[in-house]
Write an enzyme that holds these catalytic residues in place. Structure first.
Site, PDB file in Angstrom:
ATOM      1  CE  LYS A 112      -4.123  -2.129   0.753  1.00  0.00           C
ATOM      2  NZ  LYS A 112      -3.795  -3.539   0.989  1.00  0.00           N
TER       3      LYS A 112
HETATM    4  C1  LIG Z   1      -4.507  -4.684   0.671  1.00  0.00           C
HETATM    5  C2  LIG Z   1      -3.762  -5.948   0.741  1.00  0.00           C
HETATM    6  C3  LIG Z   1      -4.042  -7.014  -0.125  1.00  0.00           C
HETATM    7  C4  LIG Z   1      -5.187  -6.964  -1.113  1.00  0.00           C
HETATM    8  O1  LIG Z   1      -4.979  -6.012  -2.116  1.00  0.00           O
HETATM    9  P1  LIG Z   1      -6.165  -5.488  -3.026  1.00  0.00           P
HETATM   10  O2  LIG Z   1      -5.559  -4.445  -3.870  1.00  0.00           O
HETATM   11  O3  LIG Z   1      -7.207  -4.971  -2.119  1.00  0.00           O
HETATM   12  O4  LIG Z   1      -6.648  -6.652  -3.796  1.00  0.00           O
HETATM   13  C5  LIG Z   1      -3.250  -8.134  -0.053  1.00  0.00           C
HETATM   14  N1  LIG Z   1      -2.241  -8.236   0.844  1.00  0.00           N
HETATM   15  C6  LIG Z   1      -1.945  -7.234   1.697  1.00  0.00           C
HETATM   16  C7  LIG Z   1      -0.832  -7.408   2.651  1.00  0.00           C
HETATM   17  C8  LIG Z   1      -2.685  -6.057   1.662  1.00  0.00           C
HETATM   18  O5  LIG Z   1      -2.385  -5.062   2.509  1.00  0.00           O
END
Ligand SMILES: *Cc1c(COP(=O)(O)O)cnc(C)c1O
Length: 461
Positions: A112
């Site tokens: 993120k």
């Molecule tokens: C947010 C997240 C996901 C999922 O990602 P999306 O873009 O919502 O599909 C998977 N793994 C981790 C560690 C995340 O923080």
């Protein structure tokens, strides 16, 4: 470059407007009207460039006139300067033709950060220029919230409120949200699960009086600028394994369909991606949809990969829009049906989705077994989300290099990792005192009026 809503009823916006708005006023999501193309020559020319330079070349056409060339380059430089690995998104090899793309070297140890650090800088530049202030409200299953608070803490023109499901995020995730001291960031522990948090967020956006009063802005993965930032590492990874001459495949641990949608955009731009594989945990709405052609919600079951404990996958609407030949009316109708539990996807649209995506689902036991096996075989410690990806990827290995996205650092989910390997992964140095820092958090009810009042009282607008 203009952005249009997946529901066809909101005005077309520029990149900057779409970024500051988040959710379209007709309830839809913004997507670019056309997808900029990169020729094989453009892609070959990325070989050997820094992450930042690739980011600039891949994203520039999407940004249009919203930011100047040098301004945008400076923003990218600032966004990634806090990453602890010079490659930003390094690849490691797990086995024959299987690679792991480590996306956890940013300040909050999850992928993120790639989007949120960039969006923080973009908001800062745009708001300063406009002399405006906004209120950012986000819902999180854990990692979005910590990344947002980290990216926006102390910035001049924003107040940030993050809703997370009380008791359902890991301790590291919670502490990353509750320990920053800056007064413009607020962590809100809400009663309910992630879908409840996300639903309240949507309700706030649909309450136009409140929305306009506090100048509400969103940084959830529905924000187009976030998707765009994630397109970049598909290019750096593919090019370092020989693209465009050699195609590659990707497996993506998926919850809200944001990260995998970025891969889909990379493919639409011209990157030769053979397979895009959806990997879900036991909350498998996307996998079931691919199998049955019906998108139908059921309750969320908490798992050891909590950032994917989701049943309403927001960004899926974006790919549905393409699957329905960009017919906003058709998408609107499906989303209305979703309010009563789900919808059936037309045969034509399913044909499109089956051409674009493969999928797989992983149980809790398989996730632990993969963490254990890969630690024993390769020494690599996978976080549970990455392990979901690695498990599904193994069903798709072949002559094309497979790249599995490692979405978080194992130290973010130490209990699950320790249960699988007997090793408790340590936090990186910069975060070593996380458990000693004082926490600041507000417990809030799952109640729209009370939430709005809470936020209204604490915004500086
Ligand atoms: C947010 C997240 C996901 C999922 O990602 P999306 O873009 O919502 O599909 C998977 N793994 C981790 C560690 C995340 O923080």
């Amino acid at each position: 470059m203009r952005y249009i809503s997946t529901r066809g009823q909101a005005p077309a916006l520029t990149f900057e407007e779409a970024m500051l708005t988040g959710l379209a006023r007709d309830g839809g999501l913004y997507v670019p009207e056309t997808i900029p193309q990169m020729s094989p020559g453009d892609i070959s020319a990325l070989a050997g460039l820094s992450y930042e330079e690739v980011a600039y070349r891949v994203m520039r056409p999407f940004v249009g006139t919203s930011f100047g060339d040098t301004e945008f380059q400076d923003i990218i430089a600032r966004a990634y300067s806090g990453f602890t690995h010079d490659a930003r998104a390094p690849l490691v090899q797990l086995g024959p033709n299987h690679f792991l793309l480590e996306l956890f070297h940013g300040p909050t140890l999850a992928f993120k950060d790639f989007a949120m650090q960039l969006i923080g800088q973009l908001f800062q530049a745009a708001l300063a220029r406009r002399g405006e202030r906004v209120t950012i409200v986000g819902a999180t299953s854990g990692d979005t919230g910590s990344a947002a608070i980290e990216a926006f803490r102390g910035l001049d023109n924003v107040d940030v409120f993050i809703l997370f499901p009380h008791g359902r995020v890991s301790e590291v995730q919670r502490r990353q949200m509750t320990t920053p001291v800056e007064s413009n960031v607020h962590a809100l522990a809400m009663d309910g699960d992630f879908d409840d948090c996300q639903a309240k967020l949507k309700d706030m956006f649909n309450d136009f009086t409140f929305r306009d009063e506090v100048r509400l802005a969103g940084v959830n993965s529905i924000n187009w600028a976030r998707v765009l930032a994630q397109v970049v590492y598909y290019f750096t990874a593919a090019v370092s394994l020989g693209a465009p001459a050699r195609p590659v495949s990707f497996t993506i641990p998926t919850g809200n369909f944001g990260d995998i949608f970025a891969g889909y955009i990379a493919r639409r731009m011209g990157l030769p991606i053979e397979k895009l594989v959806i990997a879900t945990n036991q909350n498998d709405i996307l996998h079931r949809t691919m199998l049955t052609g019906e998108y139908r919600t059921s309750g969320v079951t908490p798992s050891i990969s909590p950032s994917m404990d989701i049943q309403v996958s927001s960004n899926f609407e974006r790919v549905l829009f393409d699957a329905y030949d960009r017919d906003g009316k058709a998408v609107s109708q499906l989303m209305d049906e979703l309010k009563s539990g789900g919808f059936k996807i037309s045969q034509g649209a399913m044909g499109f989705l089956n051409e674009q995506f493969y999928s797989g689902r992983v149980s809790e036991e398989q996730t632990s077994a993969t963490i254990r096996a890969f630690h024993a075989q390769t020494g690599e410690i996978l976080c549970p989300h990455s392990a979901v990806g690695v498990t599904v990827a193994q069903d798709h290995l072949g002559t094309t290099p497979m790249i599995t996205l490692a979405t978080a650092h194992p130290a973010k989910f130490p209990d699950a990792v320790e249960a699988a390997t007997s090793i408790r992964p340590a936090l990186p140095e910069a975060m070593a005192d996380l458990f000693e820092r004082p926490e600041r958090v507000s417990r809030v009810a799952n109640d729209l009026g009370a939430l709005e009042e809470f936020i209204r009282k604490r915004t500086k607008t």
